[in-house]
Write a protein that holds these residues in place. Structure first.
Motif, short mmCIF file in Angstrom:
data_model
loop_
_atom_site.label_atom_id
_atom_site.label_comp_id
_atom_site.label_asym_id
_atom_site.label_seq_id
_atom_site.Cartn_x
_atom_site.Cartn_y
_atom_site.Cartn_z
N PHE A 1 -15.49 7.94 23.56
CA PHE A 1 -15.65 8.47 25.40
C PHE A 1 -14.20 8.79 24.97
CE2 PHE A 1 -18.25 4.72 25.52
CZ PHE A 1 -19.40 5.89 25.72
N TRP A 2 -13.69 9.68 24.42
CA TRP A 2 -12.12 10.60 24.20
C TRP A 2 -12.48 11.95 24.68
CZ3 TRP A 2 -10.71 8.55 18.16
CH2 TRP A 2 -10.45 7.33 18.31
N THR A 3 -11.03 12.83 24.97
CA THR A 3 -11.42 13.92 25.43
C THR A 3 -11.43 14.97 24.38
OG1 THR A 3 -9.21 14.12 25.43
CG2 THR A 3 -9.84 13.32 27.39
N GLY A 4 -12.05 16.26 24.79
CA GLY A 4 -12.16 17.07 23.12
C GLY A 4 -12.73 17.27 22.75
N TYR A 5 -14.04 16.34 22.71
CA TYR A 5 -15.41 16.10 21.33
C TYR A 5 -15.68 17.79 21.89
CZ TYR A 5 -17.60 14.10 25.84
OH TYR A 5 -17.70 13.93 27.06
N SER A 6 -16.67 18.06 23.25
CA SER A 6 -17.32 19.06 23.58
C SER A 6 -16.54 20.08 22.88
CB SER A 6 -17.66 19.05 25.13
OG SER A 6 -18.03 18.31 25.56
N THR A 7 -15.42 20.99 22.62
CA THR A 7 -15.05 21.92 22.02
C THR A 7 -15.48 21.75 20.26
OG1 THR A 7 -13.65 22.27 24.24
CG2 THR A 7 -12.88 23.76 21.93
N MET A 8 -15.22 20.52 19.83
CA MET A 8 -15.61 19.79 18.65
C MET A 8 -16.11 20.28 18.10
SD MET A 8 -12.06 17.23 17.67
CE MET A 8 -12.90 16.07 18.47
N LEU A 9 -17.45 19.61 18.80
CA LEU A 9 -19.10 19.42 18.38
C LEU A 9 -19.12 20.54 18.25
CD1 LEU A 9 -20.37 16.38 20.32
CD2 LEU A 9 -20.07 16.68 18.04
N LEU A 10 -19.61 21.53 19.49
CA LEU A 10 -20.43 23.20 19.64
C LEU A 10 -19.67 23.96 18.94
CD1 LEU A 10 -19.46 23.38 23.57
CD2 LEU A 10 -22.20 24.42 22.45
N ALA A 11 -18.19 23.25 18.17
CA ALA A 11 -17.81 25.27 17.06
C ALA A 11 -18.49 24.00 15.96
CB ALA A 11 -15.88 25.14 17.02
N GLY A 12 -17.94 23.09 14.73
CA GLY A 12 -18.37 22.27 14.27
C GLY A 12 -19.97 22.77 14.12
N THR A 13 -21.36 21.95 14.79
CA THR A 13 -22.09 22.46 14.78
C THR A 13 -22.78 24.01 14.70
OG1 THR A 13 -22.90 20.42 15.77
CG2 THR A 13 -23.74 22.12 15.85
N GLY A 14 -21.92 25.04 15.58
CA GLY A 14 -22.19 26.24 15.13
C GLY A 14 -21.97 26.86 13.48
N TRP A 15 -20.84 26.69 12.98
CA TRP A 15 -20.63 27.58 12.26
C TRP A 15 -21.71 26.66 11.55
CZ3 TRP A 15 -18.15 31.31 10.54
CH2 TRP A 15 -17.25 31.20 11.21
N LEU A 16 -22.06 24.79 11.34
CA LEU A 16 -22.89 25.00 10.07
C LEU A 16 -24.41 24.55 10.57
CD1 LEU A 16 -21.96 20.61 10.78
CD2 LEU A 16 -21.59 22.37 8.26
N LEU A 17 -24.45 25.20 11.74
CA LEU A 17 -26.54 25.94 11.73
C LEU A 17 -26.32 27.67 11.34
CD1 LEU A 17 -26.87 25.41 15.62
CD2 LEU A 17 -28.06 24.48 13.95
N ILE A 18 -25.30 28.04 11.79
CA ILE A 18 -24.94 29.30 11.10
C ILE A 18 -25.87 29.53 9.12
CG2 ILE A 18 -24.08 31.44 10.50
CD1 ILE A 18 -22.28 31.17 13.17
#
Length: 208
Positions: A116-133
């Motif tokens: 429950f630290w801050t900033g996880y949404s941006t990291m998950l969106l960016a990382g997962t997006g590239w992996l899905l590509i």
């Protein structure tokens, strides 16, 4: 003239693969400990996910990159031999680097969400997006990389699970803490809410 096999590297061919398996093992037991509310589960998950992120990041800078370095293509051997003759900068050179770096971002984002630290949404969106590509491009090329696929599933799952659900599961032994943390999420700019959570956590540590 036969192609020479790349020289083995202790770091990339021995140490990092063994560390990766060991850290996933620690991660598994960290989740088991969190499910049964055993002491130290948070420490296990922090150590495991942080070091997994480091291993994934380092793997992106291997002196030689091949899309099937750790996992073979899921296709007949004859097709593999034909494809190995083809030169694909994206699949053979760029993809392993993207998988390593994006995977590290997903793993650290997962850790931040679990803690429950801050900033996880941006990291998950960016990382997962590239992996899905990467996974989609590989699928069209009849190739597959299990690391990219697994980390994409992990990132997608963490994006789908709400923070409130995780709080109620991981801290179900302390309803008061859950109430304070949920209120903090709903009022992110309320300093008093954040201070109430910190005070409650510190009080629990003193009591232990």
């Amino acid at each position: 003239m036969e192609a020479q096999e790349p020289i083995k590297s202790f770091l990339y061919d021995v140490l990092l693969p063994k560390m990766e398996w060991l850290l996933w093992f620690v991660t598994f037991w960290g989740f088991v400990a969190s499910w049964y509310q055993l002491a130290g589960w948070a420490t296990l998950l922090i150590v495991a996910f942080y070091n997994l992120a480091v291993v994934s990041f380092l793997s992106a800078f291997s002196p030689y990159n091949s899309i099937d370095r750790y996992e073979p293509y899921f296709e007949p051997i004859t097709m593999q031999e034909e494809r190995e003759k083809e030169s694909s900068f994206f699949l053979n050179i760029l993809s392993p680097k993207i998988i390593g770096i994006a995977g590290a971002v997903v793993l650290f984002g997962t850790l931040c969400k679990l803690m429950f630290w801050t900033g996880y949404s941006t990291m998950l969106l960016a990382g997962t997006g590239w992996l899905l590509i990467i996974v989609v491009v590989m699928a069209f090329s009849q190739r597959m990389n299990m690391r990219a696929f697994t980390l994409a599933i992990l990132g997608s799952s963490m994006l789908c699970v709400s923070s409130e659900t995780l709080m109620r599961q991981l801290h179900r032994d302390d309803p008061k803490l859950v109430t304070l943390m949920v209120y903090q999420i709903q009022h992110p700019h309320d300093r008093a809410a954040a201070e109430a959570v910190r005070s409650h956590v510190n009080q629990k540590r003193i009591q232990r």
